[in-house]
Design an enzyme around this catalytic site. Structure first.
Site, PDB file in Angstrom:
ATOM      1  CB  ALA A  11      45.654  35.282  29.824  1.00  0.00           C
ATOM      2  CB  SER A  12      44.492  37.385  34.781  1.00  0.00           C
ATOM      3  OG  SER A  12      44.192  36.229  35.619  1.00  0.00           O
ATOM      4  CE  LYS A  13      45.387  34.441  39.783  1.00  0.00           C
ATOM      5  NZ  LYS A  13      45.759  35.145  40.998  1.00  0.00           N
ATOM      6  CG  ASP A  73      36.442  46.614  43.218  1.00  0.00           C
ATOM      7  OD1 ASP A  73      37.345  45.787  42.834  1.00  0.00           O
ATOM      8  OD2 ASP A  73      35.522  46.680  42.344  1.00  0.00           O
ATOM      9  CE1 TYR A  97      42.443  32.565  38.766  1.00  0.00           C
ATOM     10  CE2 TYR A  97      43.683  30.507  37.718  1.00  0.00           C
ATOM     11  CZ  TYR A  97      43.349  31.535  38.814  1.00  0.00           C
ATOM     12  OH  TYR A  97      43.823  31.276  40.103  1.00  0.00           O
ATOM     13  CG  ASN A 116      44.842  36.137  48.407  1.00  0.00           C
ATOM     14  OD1 ASN A 116      44.787  34.879  47.802  1.00  0.00           O
ATOM     15  ND2 ASN A 116      43.736  36.358  48.853  1.00  0.00           N
TER      16      ASN A 116
END
Ligand SMILES: *[C@@H]1O[C@H](CO)[C@@H](O)[C@H](O)[C@H]1NC(C)=O
Length: 307
Positions: free
Chosen positions: A197-199, A104, A195, A131
């Site tokens: 923001a995390s990218k 994980d 999503y 990825n």
């Protein structure tokens, strides 16, 4: 006059004038460099590639693409059974040695383990493909804000942890890192703000890192626009989203990513036409917001009514 006030007036026109002179020779230089990179692109046969999130989507197809080129693979994901199937197919496609590691990426000790296992087995590491990623539910005022912590843990920290432990091994081999971010990092993505923001966090981290580690370790930042994956499929089914545009097939995207990495590109956007949208967003943010709203938010609302 205060220095910043002076700069505000002088700098923008100066930059535009400078660009007019710099841009034409720079583009010629860039063309020559890209021809050189194309001619001397890396051969990954026998090299060791670690891919996270390899059990489906882009990660799975990256495994096949590297396998076709004869690379040795360490495949990481949470679902062991699916990972085994991908490994089997990768072997059939030409990879001389494939190991699977159940882990994980949001757990720091798991990331240390998969890097150690890979290096213990193969004795080296040449490419790290960050990825693994997940999509998010829509953020609303009524949301439990704690629900959005895991997306950052997986998409951002899940890349950074692996990078941290892989670093010394990649440096030894003058290896490469591939970061699978998303075009939503610079375009935004309505109903998936966490999503996006995390990218965006990934891009901020790896762009800064790239300047520090320079040519020692190459970093290719990939920003897929609309690509087939479990993520987009579930979005289409559950949320009626993104289907207004043809998604690029995953194998086409994976091939472009490996080609681009072997050339040593700084950036890759797939499909390519998504990249100029960034220019539109920077130059006319109002038009961009308005069009995006019309396409995604409004469309979704009418979809809701029908459902
Ligand atoms: C929000 O989620 C967290 C973690 O899942 C949980 O501990 C907490 O009780 C939830 N809060 C509310 C108000 O539901």
């Amino acid at each position: 006059m205060e220095i910043n006030k002076l700069m505000n007036i002088v700098f923008p026109p100066l930059l535009i004038i400078a660009l007019v002179f710099i841009l034409p020779p720079f583009l010629v230089f860039k063309l020559v460099c890209s021809i050189q990179r194309f001619v001397y692109k890396e051969n990954v046969a026998g090299k060791v590639i670690l891919i996270t999130g390899a059990s489906s989507g882009i990660g799975e197809h990256l495994a096949y693409e590297y396998a076709r080129r004869g690379a040795r693979l360490a495949l990481v994901a949470r679902r062991t059974d699916r990972l085994q199937k991908v490994a089997e197919r990768a072997r059939q496609m030409g990879s001389p040695d494939v190991i699977v590691i159940t882990a994980d990426v949001s757990k720091v000790e798991d990331c240390q383990r998969f890097v150690d296992k890979t290096v213990n087995h193969f004795g080296q590491l040449d490419h790290l493909v960050n990825n693994a990623g997940v999509a998010t539910a829509r953020y609303k005022v009524t949301s439990n804000i704690s629900d959005f912590v895991p997306v950052m843990d997986i998409n951002f920290w899940g890349s950074v942890y692996g990078t941290h432990f892989a670093f010394p091994h990649l440096r030894k081999r003058r290896g490469k890192m591939i970061v699978i971010s998303s075009a939503s990092a610079w375009l935004g993505l309505p109903k998936a703000s966490f999503y996006a923001a995390s990218k965006a966090a990934q891009i901020g981290f790896y762009e800064s890192l790239r300047i520090e580690v320079g040519p020692e370790i190459g970093i290719t930042i990939v920003t897929p626009g609309f690509v087939e994956s479990e993520m987009t499929r579930s979005n289409q089914q559950e949320k009626g989203k993104l289907q207004f545009l043809g998604n690029e097939p995953t194998d086409v995207c994976a091939k472009a990513i490996v080609e681009s990495t072997c050339r040593g590109d700084m950036y890759l956007t797939e499909p390519f036409w998504v990249r100029p949208l960034y220019l539109l967003k920077v130059l006319c943010p109002e038009i961009w917001d308005w069009a995006y709203h019309l396409l995604l938010v409004h469309r979704r609302r009418t979809g809701d009514k029908k459902a």
